[in-house]
Design a protein around this motif. Sequence first.
Motif, mmCIF file in Angstrom:
data_model
loop_
_atom_site.group_PDB
_atom_site.id
_atom_site.type_symbol
_atom_site.label_atom_id
_atom_site.label_comp_id
_atom_site.label_asym_id
_atom_site.label_seq_id
_atom_site.Cartn_x
_atom_site.Cartn_y
_atom_site.Cartn_z
ATOM 1 N N LEU A 20 24.531 10.996 3.764
ATOM 2 C CA LEU A 20 23.943 11.598 4.966
ATOM 3 C C LEU A 20 22.457 11.288 5.080
ATOM 4 C CD1 LEU A 20 25.128 15.244 5.577
ATOM 5 C CD2 LEU A 20 25.459 13.226 7.020
ATOM 6 N N GLY A 21 21.776 11.249 3.935
ATOM 7 C CA GLY A 21 20.369 10.871 3.958
ATOM 8 C C GLY A 21 20.219 9.480 4.551
ATOM 9 N N ALA A 22 21.057 8.544 4.092
ATOM 10 C CA ALA A 22 21.002 7.169 4.609
ATOM 11 C C ALA A 22 21.259 7.171 6.118
ATOM 12 C CB ALA A 22 22.017 6.296 3.887
ATOM 13 N N TYR A 23 22.243 7.935 6.541
ATOM 14 C CA TYR A 23 22.553 8.003 7.975
ATOM 15 C C TYR A 23 21.340 8.511 8.769
ATOM 16 C CZ TYR A 23 24.400 9.693 12.390
ATOM 17 O OH TYR A 23 24.585 9.936 13.723
ATOM 18 N N ARG A 24 20.753 9.609 8.276
ATOM 19 C CA ARG A 24 19.630 10.195 9.024
ATOM 20 C C ARG A 24 18.424 9.259 9.025
ATOM 21 N NH1 ARG A 24 20.457 16.544 7.115
ATOM 22 N NH2 ARG A 24 22.538 16.687 8.041
ATOM 23 N N ASP A 51 24.852 -4.990 7.782
ATOM 24 C CA ASP A 51 26.046 -4.612 8.550
ATOM 25 C C ASP A 51 26.636 -3.310 8.019
ATOM 26 O OD1 ASP A 51 26.160 -6.906 10.275
ATOM 27 O OD2 ASP A 51 26.767 -8.068 8.516
ATOM 28 N N ALA A 52 26.570 -3.126 6.704
ATOM 29 C CA ALA A 52 27.179 -1.931 6.105
ATOM 30 C C ALA A 52 26.409 -1.516 4.861
ATOM 31 C CB ALA A 52 28.642 -2.203 5.751
ATOM 32 N N VAL A 53 26.443 -0.206 4.593
ATOM 33 C CA VAL A 53 25.840 0.354 3.384
ATOM 34 C C VAL A 53 26.924 1.184 2.692
ATOM 35 C CG1 VAL A 53 24.104 1.965 2.485
ATOM 36 C CG2 VAL A 53 23.505 0.404 4.349
ATOM 37 N N VAL A 54 27.099 0.965 1.384
ATOM 38 C CA VAL A 54 28.120 1.696 0.620
ATOM 39 C C VAL A 54 27.427 2.632 -0.364
ATOM 40 C CG1 VAL A 54 30.208 1.513 -0.788
ATOM 41 C CG2 VAL A 54 29.534 -0.405 0.687
ATOM 42 N N THR A 55 27.814 3.910 -0.357
ATOM 43 C CA THR A 55 27.280 4.875 -1.332
ATOM 44 C C THR A 55 28.427 5.723 -1.887
ATOM 45 O OG1 THR A 55 26.957 6.867 0.033
ATOM 46 C CG2 THR A 55 25.255 5.174 0.213
ATOM 47 N N PRO A 56 28.231 6.289 -3.091
ATOM 48 C CA PRO A 56 29.164 7.322 -3.547
ATOM 49 C C PRO A 56 29.091 8.510 -2.583
ATOM 50 C CG PRO A 56 27.766 6.569 -5.359
ATOM 51 C CD PRO A 56 27.175 6.024 -4.082
ATOM 52 N N LEU A 57 30.158 9.317 -2.544
ATOM 53 C CA LEU A 57 30.197 10.431 -1.597
ATOM 54 C C LEU A 57 30.819 11.660 -2.242
ATOM 55 C CD1 LEU A 57 29.871 11.585 1.265
ATOM 56 C CD2 LEU A 57 31.983 10.445 1.909
ATOM 57 N N GLY A 58 29.959 12.630 -2.596
ATOM 58 C CA GLY A 58 30.435 13.918 -3.094
ATOM 59 C C GLY A 58 30.046 14.959 -2.058
ATOM 60 N N HIS A 59 28.837 15.520 -2.225
ATOM 61 C CA HIS A 59 28.287 16.393 -1.191
ATOM 62 C C HIS A 59 27.672 15.577 -0.045
ATOM 63 C CE1 HIS A 59 28.812 20.565 -2.036
ATOM 64 N NE2 HIS A 59 28.365 20.482 -3.263
ATOM 65 N N ARG A 81 30.450 18.814 5.386
ATOM 66 C CA ARG A 81 31.653 18.084 5.802
ATOM 67 C C ARG A 81 31.596 17.596 7.263
ATOM 68 N NH1 ARG A 81 37.449 18.413 4.683
ATOM 69 N NH2 ARG A 81 38.535 18.021 6.625
ATOM 70 N N ASP A 82 31.246 18.472 8.187
ATOM 71 C CA ASP A 82 31.231 18.086 9.606
ATOM 72 C C ASP A 82 30.212 16.999 9.868
ATOM 73 O OD1 ASP A 82 33.133 20.017 9.919
ATOM 74 O OD2 ASP A 82 31.826 21.462 10.938
ATOM 75 N N ALA A 83 29.042 17.127 9.245
ATOM 76 C CA ALA A 83 27.984 16.132 9.443
ATOM 77 C C ALA A 83 28.390 14.780 8.846
ATOM 78 C CB ALA A 83 26.675 16.619 8.814
ATOM 79 N N ILE A 84 29.103 14.818 7.716
ATOM 80 C CA ILE A 84 29.559 13.567 7.083
ATOM 81 C C ILE A 84 30.583 12.874 7.990
ATOM 82 C CG2 ILE A 84 30.847 12.595 5.136
ATOM 83 C CD1 ILE A 84 29.655 14.977 3.433
ATOM 84 N N LEU A 85 31.547 13.642 8.487
ATOM 85 C CA LEU A 85 32.564 13.059 9.376
ATOM 86 C C LEU A 85 31.919 12.512 10.649
ATOM 87 C CD1 LEU A 85 35.448 15.628 8.832
ATOM 88 C CD2 LEU A 85 35.528 13.176 8.296
#
Length: 359
Positions: A227-231, A214-222, A286-290
């Motif tokens: 984003l890799g997980a999303y893609r 249902d959900a994946v949690v990762t740290p988020l800096g850059h 930033r835009d791709a993360i949002l």
Amino acid sequence: MPDRLSCPSCGATFADRWRCTCHSPLKFADRPLPDGPAPAPSDLDRDRGLWAFDDFLPVGREVTLGEGWTPLVPATEWDAAFKLEYVFPTGSFKDRGAATTLSRAVELGVDTVVEDSSGNAGAAIATYAARAGVDARIYVPAGVKASKLRAIERTGATPVRVEGSRETVTDACIEAVESGEGWYASHAWNPAFFAGTATVALEIAAQRGWSVPDAVVTPLGHGTLFLGAYRGFRALHDAGWTDRIPRLLGAQATGYAPIAEALHGPDEAEPNEVADGIQIREPVQRDAILNAVDETGGDVVALPEEAVDEELDRLHERGFYTEPTCAVAPAALRAFRERGVVGPDDDVVVALTGSGLKG
Ligand SMILES: [Zn+2]
């Protein structure tokens, strides 16, 4: 050489560049996807490391240390599963991106790579450069952890220590790239790096028999892993191998939380100096993360130092010997549950991203 990179902002295409002439990050123009249905997970050739998924990868298998296939284990005390992304040759998930980035560098005939990093990405790039026989220059903050600096130096790479903030380090590195010092193997900019980190999603799905959490949690800096997980999850869905995309939940550090603040407004909390791996105030993507947050119904929260310290103790006491930055993700899961973002029946995977051995 064919134009393999394209700009999502202005549509320009290039054989190779570190960013577009309009200053946007570039992507691979071709996005390989398999034709057929998903194979039985046991039929994937894990001896090929990340390239067990080569139908999804835009880069050939030129440089590898057998990385990938990190364990996915139950974490009963957290009512979740942990993806042990610190079980890698250099002790962090950054090896996913370093393997594909150095493979791309070899395809291009690069002889020197340049990277800026708080430590883990630098160690990964330096190590895979050593494996490839390519020179590496790694820009790091002057206050970099000694263990991370040593990991870089011992590969024969040249560390360049820069006084000032994490942004100053990046500025110095970009100046070097622009002056021709080498090819920018950046975990923030290089699309080959994200092609590598996308494999985390492919592995999670395969390890669960092509079912998606249902959900994946990762740290988020850059956003390298986020984003890799999303893609990766999007590519699996587009290939028809999975039926949905999980909600992507990001964990930032207070004081360095541009995405959490974009979603929830300004936060006056004290800067979290413990989570040194994600002190990024201006993420390149930033835009791709949002967009990834929006597309998946995800969310992002910022964690203070105390929450990270407490979570790190819990992790260590349960046998997960990780570094402080990595503890933001399970700490975020706790916060998301308190806020009702994650429900009691949600099936959640949390990425543990960096080893305590050089943390
Ligand atoms: Zn452009």
